[in-house]
Design a protein around this motif. Structure first.
Motif: not given
Length: 297
Positions: A10-19, A21-31, A99-103
Motif C-alpha cells: 500500500s506504501c508503493q506509488a503507482n502511476p495513474a494516467a490523467f489529463s 480539460a485543456d489536454g495537459l498530462p498530469l503526473a499522478v501517483d496512487v497509493r 471528481h475523478a476519485q471514487p469518493e
C-alpha cells in the motif's frame, strides 16, 4: 505476514494516467488504491508530488487511499505552450482530479495547494471535499516569507553544474534540515538541459509577473471562499514559519470558526519535510475524528 505485505504494498506509488480539460498530462501517483478514506495531496508552488512521499506512504499504510500529483508546469506534468499560466487553471485541475476519485477526498493542501483547496471548498456546491487540511497557509500570508521563496526560485536561472552544487543551495535555503539531499533525491527536482546544466523542475514561465501578481489579487476571493467553507478544516502551521503568523491564523479562525488549528513545534513553512512524523500524526488524528463522527452519526 500477509498483513505486513499488504501494508508494504500500500506504501508503493503507482502511476495513474490523467489529463486536464485543456489536454495537459498530469503526473499522478496512487497509493493503496482500494483504501478508504481517500486523501488528495496538493503541493505548494515550486514543489512536486515528491514532497508528500513520506507522508503519503505512512498514511496509506494505515489503510487510506493516497493520491499525489504534480501541478501543471511542475515536475513531470505538462507545461503550457507560451507559458500562459493562470490561477483558475490550477483550481480547475484540482477539481477535475477531485471528481475523478471514487469518493469526495480529504484534501491536504500545502501553501498554493491549500489556497486552491480553499477556493474550491468555498465556491463549489456540493462541497468537492469531505474535509480540508491546510498546511501552513491562510488567505492572507506574510509577504516577507513569500518573497524569500520566490527569491530562491529565481536565484539560479542558469542552473547548476552538478547535483552537489544544487544540494548546497538547498542546504543554505533550508538550514533547519540536518541532512543534505542526495543525488537520488534531487533527480526528480532537476532537469538536464541541452547545455548539460541542471535546472529546477518547474517551468520558468511560472515565475512571470502575471501569475505572481495574480495571486495577490486572489486574496479577496480567498477571504470570501473561506467564509463559506462548510466541511471540517484542520490548519497546521509551523512554529517557525515566516509565511503564516499568529495574526494570520487568528484572522483565519475568525473566518472559519469551526476550523481546528495545530502548531507543529520547530517546523518552518516546509512543514511536512521538517517534521514529517508530527505532520502525519496530526493528519491521522484528524482522520480518526472524522471517522468517529461518521460512526456515531
Amino acid at each position: 505476514m500477509q498483513s505486513i505485505l499488504v501494508r508494504m504494498e500500500s506504501c508503493q506509488a503507482n502511476p495513474a494516467a490523467f489529463s486536464t480539460a485543456d489536454g495537459l498530462p498530469l503526473a499522478v501517483d496512487v497509493r493503496h488504491a482500494a483504501g478508504k478514506p481517500t486523501l488528495l495531496f496538493a503541493h505548494g508552488f515550486g514543489q512536486t508530488r515528491g514532497a508528500w512521499n513520506a507522508a503519503a506512504a505512512t498514511i496509506a499504510a494505515r489503510g487510506c487511499r493516497c493520491v499525489t500529483f504534480d501541478s501543471r508546469g511542475h515536475g513531470e506534468s505538462g507545461r503550457m505552450s507560451g507559458g500562459d499560466y493562470h490561477m483558475q487553471q490550477f483550481v480547475d485541475d484540482l477539481l477535475a482530479l477531485t471528481h475523478a476519485q471514487p469518493e469526495p477526498p480529504i484534501l491536504v493542501g500545502a501553501s498554493m495547494g491549500g489556497l486552491l483547496g480553499l477556493v474550491a471548498a468555498g465556491e463549489v456546491r456540493p462541497p468537492p471535499f469531505r474535509a480540508l487540511v491546510l498546511v501552513d497557509i491562510t488567505p492572507r500570508w506574510e509577504t516577507a516569507g513569500v518573497e524569500r521563496i520566490l527569491a530562491f526560485m529565481q536565484a539560479h536561472p542558469d542552473g547548476f553544474v552538478s547535483y552537489a552544487e544544487a544540494a548546497e543551495q538547498i542546504a543554505s535555503y533550508l538550514p533547519q534540515r540536518r541532512e543534505r539531499k542526495s543525488e537520488q533525491q534531487l533527480r526528480p527536482l532537476l532537469r538536464e538541459g541541452a547545455d548539460g546544466r541542471l535546472r529546477w523542475h518547474w517551468d520558468p514561465a511560472l515565475l512571470s509577473g502575471d501569475l505572481i501578481s495574480e495571486s495577490e489579487r486572489y486574496q479577496p476571493r480567498l477571504f470570501a471562499a473561506a467564509a463559506k467553507v462548510e466541511v471540517p478544516v484542520l490548519l497546521l502551521s509551523g512554529e517557525r514559519s515566516d509565511v503564516v503568523s499568529q495574526h494570520t491564523v487568528e484572522e483565519f479562525l475568525a473566518l472559519v470558526p469551526h476550523a481546528q488549528h495545530m502548531q507543529v513545534p520547530g517546523a518552518t513553512h516546509m512543514l511536512a519535510g521538517d517534521a514529517n512524523d508530527a505532520f502525519t500524526a496530526a493528519i491521522a488524528g484528524f482522520i480518526e475524528d472524522l471517522e468517529s463522527a461518521v460512526d456515531t452519526a
